[in-house]
Design an enzyme around this catalytic site. Structure first.
Site, short mmCIF file in Angstrom:
data_model
loop_
_atom_site.label_atom_id
_atom_site.label_comp_id
_atom_site.label_asym_id
_atom_site.label_seq_id
_atom_site.Cartn_x
_atom_site.Cartn_y
_atom_site.Cartn_z
N TYR A 114 16.39 103.38 53.95
CA TYR A 114 17.38 103.29 55.02
C TYR A 114 18.46 102.29 54.64
O TYR A 114 18.19 101.30 53.94
CB TYR A 114 16.73 102.83 56.32
CG TYR A 114 15.84 103.84 56.98
CD1 TYR A 114 16.35 104.78 57.87
CD2 TYR A 114 14.47 103.86 56.72
CE1 TYR A 114 15.53 105.71 58.49
CE2 TYR A 114 13.64 104.77 57.33
CZ TYR A 114 14.18 105.70 58.22
OH TYR A 114 13.35 106.62 58.82
N TYR A 153 8.59 107.72 52.26
CA TYR A 153 8.54 106.32 51.84
C TYR A 153 7.23 105.68 52.30
O TYR A 153 6.61 106.12 53.27
CB TYR A 153 9.74 105.53 52.40
CG TYR A 153 9.88 105.56 53.90
CD1 TYR A 153 9.18 104.68 54.72
CD2 TYR A 153 10.74 106.48 54.52
CE1 TYR A 153 9.32 104.70 56.09
CE2 TYR A 153 10.90 106.51 55.89
CZ TYR A 153 10.18 105.61 56.68
OH TYR A 153 10.31 105.65 58.04
N ARG A 163 5.18 107.83 55.03
CA ARG A 163 5.82 108.63 56.05
C ARG A 163 6.32 109.93 55.43
O ARG A 163 6.93 109.93 54.37
CB ARG A 163 7.02 107.91 56.66
CG ARG A 163 6.75 106.67 57.48
CD ARG A 163 5.81 106.85 58.67
NE ARG A 163 5.84 108.13 59.34
CZ ARG A 163 6.75 108.52 60.26
NH1 ARG A 163 7.74 107.72 60.59
NH2 ARG A 163 6.66 109.69 60.83
N HIS A 166 11.59 112.71 57.19
CA HIS A 166 11.87 112.94 58.60
C HIS A 166 13.26 112.44 58.96
O HIS A 166 13.85 111.62 58.26
CB HIS A 166 10.83 112.25 59.50
CG HIS A 166 10.81 110.76 59.37
ND1 HIS A 166 10.16 110.11 58.34
CD2 HIS A 166 11.38 109.78 60.12
CE1 HIS A 166 10.31 108.81 58.47
NE2 HIS A 166 11.06 108.56 59.55
N HIS A 168 15.28 110.94 62.46
CA HIS A 168 15.19 110.50 63.85
C HIS A 168 16.29 111.18 64.67
O HIS A 168 17.43 111.30 64.21
CB HIS A 168 15.36 108.99 63.94
CG HIS A 168 14.33 108.22 63.18
ND1 HIS A 168 13.15 107.78 63.74
CD2 HIS A 168 14.29 107.82 61.89
CE1 HIS A 168 12.44 107.14 62.84
NE2 HIS A 168 13.10 107.14 61.69
#
Length: 245
Positions: A114, A153, A163, A166, A168
């Site tokens: 991120y 990640y 995870r 994906h 959000h």
């Protein structure tokens, strides 16, 4: 109990949504409520109305994550990764479209990192990818984003938790009380059934509401694959909420 009025509330099925306290998902232990939840008995006007996005000003590439961090046409200035389209329809509990509502997304880059100062994963930042976008649904409730497929990640839930890829998603829905924050996953990802967050859901059909389906018909040949992700904002078939409090 559902009524004919599309603004009526339907009681949330607590068996459909995950429990607030789920020890296998370690962060939920500290975040779960310590006191009994309060029930909303009679919704007021503030819960059943607005906000109104009719006059909301969007930039020309707000929903294009390939361009909105560094707009331009130079191929060398585009993000690295698999180009995809994510689109779908926002509807209410009675399958009526929710037009003119704000849909926002945020995600990791193709390496699984991120653009956030607290993300310490060793994957590199992409200088051409910001990882955020927004749009407003059209008259029939449709939304559309162009982006890069995010990478998985690791995260410190246990010694080797990962995870799944994906995105959000936040959608306001027909009123302030129906705002939904959730995550979409991608069809066929082997990490989905291994994820401690996903496994807080007991019903396979609830998990299914979080999976975006490959849609070859909606893809752009020689450019981008497409994934469809429809969102139900409220009611018995609503998309799973990321945080239940």
């Amino acid at each position: 109990m559902a009524q004919n009025d599309h603004t009526a509330f339907v009681m949330r099925d607590r068996g459909w949504h995950p429990p607030a306290y789920a020890p296998a998902y370690k962060t939920s232990v500290a975040r779960s409520p310590q006191q009994a939840l309060m029930s909303l008995q009679t919704p007021t006007a503030s819960e059943l109305t607005g906000p109104d996005f009719d006059n909301f000003v969007l930039g020309p590439v707000d929903n294009d994550l390939l361009l909105n961090f560094r707009p331009g046409t130079d191929r060398d200035g585009l993000p690295i990764g698999e180009r995809i389209i994510v689109y779908g329809r926002v509807v209410d509990q009675y399958n009526k479209p929710v037009p003119g509502t704000l849909v926002e997304v945020w995600q990791a880059n193709a390496g699984g990192r991120y653009r956030h100062k607290k993300d310490a994963y060793m994957a590199p930042l992409d200088p051409n990818f910001g990882g955020v976008g927004r749009t407003v649904t059209d008259a029939d409730g449709w939304y559309r984003f162009r982006t890069i497929k995010p990478g998985p990640y690791p995260w410190p839930n246990d010694v080797n938790s990962w995870r799944p890829a994906h995105i959000h998603v936040s959608v306001m829905g027909p009123s302030i009380s129906t705002r939904l924050i959730t995550q979409l996953y991608f069809e066929g990802d082997p990490l989905i059934p291994l994820c401690p967050i996903v496994n807080t859901l007991n019903d396979p059909e609830a998990v299914d509401t979080l999976v975006a389906r490959l849609d070859k018909a909606g893809s752009r040949p020689m450019d981008s694959l497409a994934y469809r992700f429809d969102i139900v904002t409220r009611g018995a078939l609503q998309t799973y909420f990321e945080n239940q409090g």
